[in-house]
Design a protein around this motif. Sequence first.
Motif, mmCIF file in Angstrom:
data_model
loop_
_atom_site.group_PDB
_atom_site.id
_atom_site.type_symbol
_atom_site.label_atom_id
_atom_site.label_comp_id
_atom_site.label_asym_id
_atom_site.label_seq_id
_atom_site.Cartn_x
_atom_site.Cartn_y
_atom_site.Cartn_z
ATOM 1 N N LEU A 134 0.816 -1.165 -0.007
ATOM 2 C CA LEU A 134 -0.079 -0.164 -0.024
ATOM 3 C C LEU A 134 0.955 1.243 -0.066
ATOM 4 O O LEU A 134 1.878 1.168 0.404
ATOM 5 C CB LEU A 134 -0.892 0.142 1.066
ATOM 6 C CG LEU A 134 -1.902 -1.115 1.340
ATOM 7 C CD1 LEU A 134 -2.601 -1.355 2.665
ATOM 8 C CD2 LEU A 134 -2.838 -0.992 0.191
ATOM 9 N N TRP A 147 -1.303 5.630 3.684
ATOM 10 C CA TRP A 147 -2.509 4.753 3.800
ATOM 11 C C TRP A 147 -2.917 4.754 5.206
ATOM 12 O O TRP A 147 -2.030 4.776 6.299
ATOM 13 C CB TRP A 147 -2.385 3.236 3.136
ATOM 14 C CG TRP A 147 -3.678 2.618 2.813
ATOM 15 C CD1 TRP A 147 -4.039 1.723 3.747
ATOM 16 C CD2 TRP A 147 -4.570 2.899 2.006
ATOM 17 N NE1 TRP A 147 -5.361 1.248 3.608
ATOM 18 C CE2 TRP A 147 -5.698 1.932 2.073
ATOM 19 C CE3 TRP A 147 -4.692 3.584 0.778
ATOM 20 C CZ2 TRP A 147 -6.641 1.749 1.463
ATOM 21 C CZ3 TRP A 147 -5.661 3.295 -0.164
ATOM 22 C CH2 TRP A 147 -6.528 2.637 0.234
ATOM 23 N N PRO A 206 -5.347 -3.211 6.444
ATOM 24 C CA PRO A 206 -6.677 -3.975 6.045
ATOM 25 C C PRO A 206 -6.952 -5.192 6.141
ATOM 26 O O PRO A 206 -7.987 -5.664 6.284
ATOM 27 C CB PRO A 206 -6.147 -3.838 4.512
ATOM 28 C CG PRO A 206 -5.105 -2.783 4.211
ATOM 29 C CD PRO A 206 -4.272 -2.666 5.490
ATOM 30 N N LEU A 207 -5.911 -6.182 6.357
ATOM 31 C CA LEU A 207 -6.354 -7.482 6.817
ATOM 32 C C LEU A 207 -6.798 -7.664 8.052
ATOM 33 O O LEU A 207 -6.945 -8.959 8.467
ATOM 34 C CB LEU A 207 -5.183 -8.439 6.341
ATOM 35 C CG LEU A 207 -5.013 -8.753 4.736
ATOM 36 C CD1 LEU A 207 -4.287 -9.639 4.406
ATOM 37 C CD2 LEU A 207 -6.487 -9.024 4.224
ATOM 38 N N TYR A 256 -11.016 -3.923 9.918
ATOM 39 C CA TYR A 256 -10.711 -2.933 9.431
ATOM 40 C C TYR A 256 -11.909 -2.170 8.603
ATOM 41 O O TYR A 256 -13.061 -2.809 8.104
ATOM 42 C CB TYR A 256 -9.870 -3.354 8.098
ATOM 43 C CG TYR A 256 -9.359 -2.334 7.104
ATOM 44 C CD1 TYR A 256 -8.404 -1.267 7.190
ATOM 45 C CD2 TYR A 256 -9.736 -2.544 5.745
ATOM 46 C CE1 TYR A 256 -8.257 -0.370 6.558
ATOM 47 C CE2 TYR A 256 -9.571 -1.582 4.870
ATOM 48 C CZ TYR A 256 -8.612 -0.447 5.240
ATOM 49 O OH TYR A 256 -8.356 0.216 4.092
ATOM 50 N N VAL A 311 -12.801 0.791 5.676
ATOM 51 C CA VAL A 311 -12.117 1.073 4.448
ATOM 52 C C VAL A 311 -12.129 2.749 4.459
ATOM 53 O O VAL A 311 -13.410 3.353 4.782
ATOM 54 C CB VAL A 311 -12.886 0.879 3.250
ATOM 55 C CG1 VAL A 311 -12.077 1.371 1.961
ATOM 56 C CG2 VAL A 311 -12.882 -0.760 2.999
ATOM 57 N N TYR A 331 -9.285 8.419 -0.744
ATOM 58 C CA TYR A 331 -7.555 8.440 -0.868
ATOM 59 C C TYR A 331 -6.953 9.488 -1.905
ATOM 60 O O TYR A 331 -7.317 9.409 -2.920
ATOM 61 C CB TYR A 331 -7.225 7.131 -1.069
ATOM 62 C CG TYR A 331 -5.522 7.043 -1.507
ATOM 63 C CD1 TYR A 331 -4.793 7.204 -0.167
ATOM 64 C CD2 TYR A 331 -5.027 7.047 -2.476
ATOM 65 C CE1 TYR A 331 -3.484 7.263 -0.307
ATOM 66 C CE2 TYR A 331 -3.695 7.154 -2.643
ATOM 67 C CZ TYR A 331 -2.782 7.208 -1.814
ATOM 68 O OH TYR A 331 -1.410 7.269 -1.677
ATOM 69 N N GLN A 332 -6.521 10.493 -1.594
ATOM 70 C CA GLN A 332 -5.945 11.617 -2.266
ATOM 71 C C GLN A 332 -7.063 12.010 -3.204
ATOM 72 O O GLN A 332 -6.712 12.288 -4.302
ATOM 73 C CB GLN A 332 -4.888 11.253 -2.938
ATOM 74 C CG GLN A 332 -3.692 10.896 -2.095
ATOM 75 C CD GLN A 332 -2.028 11.173 -2.752
ATOM 76 O OE1 GLN A 332 -2.131 11.391 -3.892
ATOM 77 N NE2 GLN A 332 -1.240 10.940 -1.918
ATOM 78 N N MET A 366 -9.580 10.672 -4.224
ATOM 79 C CA MET A 366 -10.350 9.619 -5.015
ATOM 80 C C MET A 366 -11.122 8.762 -4.113
ATOM 81 O O MET A 366 -10.638 8.432 -3.009
ATOM 82 C CB MET A 366 -9.190 8.698 -5.894
ATOM 83 C CG MET A 366 -8.403 9.220 -7.179
ATOM 84 S SD MET A 366 -7.159 8.190 -7.511
ATOM 85 C CE MET A 366 -5.921 8.139 -6.221
ATOM 86 N N LYS A 367 -12.352 8.504 -4.803
ATOM 87 C CA LYS A 367 -13.487 7.673 -3.863
ATOM 88 C C LYS A 367 -12.828 6.325 -3.779
ATOM 89 O O LYS A 367 -12.670 5.739 -4.561
ATOM 90 C CB LYS A 367 -14.732 8.002 -4.243
ATOM 91 C CG LYS A 367 -15.745 7.588 -3.250
ATOM 92 C CD LYS A 367 -17.308 8.038 -3.771
ATOM 93 C CE LYS A 367 -18.313 7.505 -2.823
ATOM 94 N NZ LYS A 367 -19.238 6.464 -3.424
ATOM 95 N N VAL A 368 -12.961 5.801 -2.508
ATOM 96 C CA VAL A 368 -12.216 4.280 -2.361
ATOM 97 C C VAL A 368 -13.435 3.269 -2.719
ATOM 98 O O VAL A 368 -13.495 2.298 -3.373
ATOM 99 C CB VAL A 368 -11.603 4.269 -1.143
ATOM 100 C CG1 VAL A 368 -11.144 2.507 -1.033
ATOM 101 C CG2 VAL A 368 -10.538 5.042 -1.006
ATOM 102 N N PRO A 369 -14.513 3.404 -1.782
ATOM 103 C CA PRO A 369 -15.741 2.505 -1.866
ATOM 104 C C PRO A 369 -16.453 2.646 -3.205
ATOM 105 O O PRO A 369 -16.394 3.828 -3.826
ATOM 106 C CB PRO A 369 -16.697 2.485 -0.869
ATOM 107 C CG PRO A 369 -15.987 3.697 0.077
ATOM 108 C CD PRO A 369 -14.949 4.448 -0.584
ATOM 109 N N TYR A 370 -17.106 1.581 -3.875
ATOM 110 C CA TYR A 370 -17.630 1.828 -5.165
ATOM 111 C C TYR A 370 -18.783 2.785 -4.993
ATOM 112 O O TYR A 370 -19.595 2.934 -4.263
ATOM 113 C CB TYR A 370 -18.428 0.531 -5.357
ATOM 114 C CG TYR A 370 -18.818 0.325 -6.697
ATOM 115 C CD1 TYR A 370 -17.735 0.191 -7.837
ATOM 116 C CD2 TYR A 370 -20.356 0.528 -7.119
ATOM 117 C CE1 TYR A 370 -18.455 0.339 -9.067
ATOM 118 C CE2 TYR A 370 -20.686 0.467 -8.360
ATOM 119 C CZ TYR A 370 -19.703 0.548 -9.315
ATOM 120 O OH TYR A 370 -20.305 0.353 -10.546
#
Lengths: 372, 163, 173, 357
Positions: free
Chosen positions: C147, C151, C155-156, C160, C162, C166-167, C169-173
């Motif tokens: 990553l 970040w 994540p694992l 976790y 989400v 991030y910068q 940009m949308k992370v989840p759909y």
Amino acid sequence: MAELKTDHLVLNMGPQHPSTHGVLRLEVVLDGEVVIDVIPHIGYLHRCFEKHCEAMTYPMVIPYTDRMDYLASMYMNFGYVEAVEKLMNIEIPERVKYIRVIMGELQRIASHLVAIGTFGIDIGAFTPFLYCFRDRERILDLFEMTCGARLLYNYMWIGGLSHDLPPMFIPELKSFLKDFRKNIKELNDLLSYNKIFIERTANIGILPADTAINYGCTGPVLRGSGVNWDLRKNDPYSIYDRFDFEVCVGKGEIGTVGDCWNRYMVRVREMEQSCLIIEQAIEQLPEGDVTSAIPKRVKPPVGEIYFRVESPKGELGYHIISDGTVNPFRVKVRAPSFVNLQILPVISKGYLVADIIANLGSLDIVLGEIDR
Amino acid sequence: MGILDKEFTESNIIITKFDDLMNWARLSSLWQMTFGLACCAIEMMATSASHYDFDRFGVIPRPSPRQADIIIISGTVTLKMALRIKRLYEQMPEPKYVISMGSCATCGGPYWNHGYHVLKGIDRVIPVDVYVPGCPPRPEALLEGLLKLQEKIRNESHVKKQV
Amino acid sequence: MTTTEILEILKEKFSVEQFEIQSNIGGEILIVPSNVLLDLCFFLRDDERLAFDSLMNLSGVDLADGEKKKLEDGSFEIVGGHLATYYHLHSFKHNHKLTLKVLLPRENPVVPSVERVWRSADWHEREAYDLFGIVFEGHHNLKRILLPDDWDGYPLRKDYKVQEFYQGMKVPY
Amino acid sequence: MISDQLAEILGNKIIAYLITAAIPLFLFLVPYALYAVYAERKVSAFMQDRIGPNRVGPKGLLQTIADILKLIQKEDIIPKSADKPIFVMAPYVVFMGTFAAFAAIPFSSVFIGSNINLGVFYIMAVSSFSVIGILMAGWAGNNKYSLYGAMRSVAQIVSYEVPALLAIVSAVMVIGTLNLNEISEMQTARFWNWWIFGGPLQGIQKFLLIVPMLVAFVIFFVASLAEVNRTPFDIPEAESELVAGFHTEYTGMKFAIFFLAEYGNMFVVSAISTAIFFGGWQSPFGYLGNSFSIPLLVPIEQVFWFLFKSLSLVLVQMWLRWTLPRLRVDQLMAVCWKYLTPYAFVNLVLIGIISLI
């Protein structure tokens, strides 16, 4: 006169670079053309495979394994389904075992063809790449005939296969093997024993056997260093103990054992051995139903397993922990390229910029597998 | 004009309107940037190789973004990579085109739900001209995508305002 | 060589009471405390009878055996319990295998780095740090590997969540 | 010549010269370069079991024309950090070297831009001009790959000029003139009078010369491959290492000019080989024009033979490119200084001794 001060030059290769085989980024510290250090930066293709596994049921993971090493999808399936079968203690039909081996070995040839072709491009020879892809295309046709997909197959299921072989498969395969032997010879004439190619690859990036073992290298990289180690022979899984084949190691007839040329040549020779295995498997192939042992419900008991197979890139290990539910608790993949790539700074120091490319090509990495 | 227009489209005369000529030049020589991301990149390579032969359509790979006309986003775009792709795209000279190849580049593909590190669609970062579906698309599908892009370029105009 | 036999050899140098053998479908697992791990690994590598010259795999695992706390927004957080690291060792010389498991407290997961013993541990440990937040003491370059550096979170881990952006940009759909 | 007649018509010498200078560019160089690129793509396709461009125009013949039209339309990017004047100038400097060399190439006994006495010398001098341009391009782009490409290129071209010139000097020693037209004229009648077969000399000298001349040609050809940056010596633009080498930062027309210069250079070196070793514009079997007594046909035939021979050598260069891998930069230098240069010297001495007999 005051001494002239010199500085090292930091060259950034990638993530978009013609010969980083994907989205690898190399930070190269140079003194003129001489490499002082190489720092690989990975993670540009981190697709969260392990997180997906925890959210999926066991059979649903199979398509994701396809997409890890996309050059050897069949083998990725192979390792995963065998691991889950071991965990659940399923006995699979004989025919399934043989078909898996045939598919696995065909995939090995296809993967090595890409490795050899792209290595040729790295060295500057463009034409062998296209010859390799031409042959690979025929293997893909065989796969397509069987399961309808060209690249990502989802063919091996837990306990069986998605489809049986089509009737024309065996004759087509036989004719392919017949032609392919000739093409290997052509490849050797064009590339392997080309004077310039030898100059560029022999005695470059020498990797001694003990360093290779300490760094955990496996597969053709380890065998190129002269270590006779192949999981198919030394720790047989599936039915590999029934076949008669040779483990190819770097012999050092040109250059030194452990250099780029020997790593490359191991792959060429392994393709011939794979042909041998396939031929034996065709002869012994029994009749039967390939879907009979597929369980209705995949729910392994509590426990864990580390299962490894010899993928075209090296030792592919699946560490699966089950908590007794239909979802895997944890799947960790020991990706061969991930470990093999670590060796790059070691074998590149002190050589020239062009040799980094040769070294990287001879390691045959796949970013999908490294970043997962 | 009408008569002349027909004359030019139906007969095989090379002299044609300025727009058409320029568009013809652009659509016939789409140089592709040597740039692959993941699984689809292998199919893209297969498309350039002997069996499918991208070169037939005038597509040749150029390693430098400065000399490329199309960038084929072939594969999963991660968040770490997205910013680099944006920069690459910005380095390309106008007119430039983007083909989003495969479902990962189009919408995140199989990684749309749990892929915490996957960008769900390259169109969130750069504009896309043609989407090619598939996981991965077959080389024929990519060729079809290229033909669609050519069709799009054919209808562009230097003079007329685009809607 | 089975795990029990290996334990016999280990008796010579270590007090075996602190080790525990866990039986399991895919072979036995040796659970060791983290404070002896480094010495143990050096011994396992250098002893002629064992000669574990290669570390085949190193996995981090979130055992999620702590207490689950529901948060207001529907997600949950795990308090207490353990993370674990697994070491899959293999000997080229004798062709035998051994699995080590180290339990780490979730709040302070620190384990000595075995990078000096097997160089192949380098990236594996960085990966475990990246995805689980397990700190490997003595690692020469413990940074995120897969990553990006900026970040949030590991994540694992099972709890976790989400991040939204991030910068830009949308992370989840 | 043509320029004088034009000057009479136009009444201005400078314009006349400019027009004359542009004639070879538009009449020959640009069409040649376009179709050389097309040929390159077709040759590579043929060697790689492919078809090659076939959608644009009949058999893809308009492919490169489309390419050039597209390149004209492309946005002309000058990087912010680039050294602007040098960046803009560099492609033209590279091209100038190539273009100027065309002035002294003897296409036929009548069609030669400038029939100067120092033809060989002039071409060699002028074509090394491109080194400066390449270095400028590499430096001005402010890109590390460009700089590496340029540095390699300069080292390579400057080094390979030594064996190339030595090979030519050894040939010129027997020939006795630097005028390319005269050299071509000498190798008249039949192909055994070509210098590669010992030239129009008589007796034992001719037979002794065959081997050293062949060696001289091979050395020159290899060195010229390096001078025009073709595989196996294409390390300045080695795709797999340096992205695109010295022209990484160039777009559109500027890039096209580099391309034009590269293919132009390929022709220039082939033309020199042809003029010196392969009889220049001489027909290998005598002229049809002479046998049918149509004197007007002879110059046309000469142009045909000259182009035929030169383009064949260009084809050989392409053939090599798609067969061989690429050398590394230190091996490249080793080939030059450890093998080619000493051999060229030995060859020079040998030819010197033979010419004394």
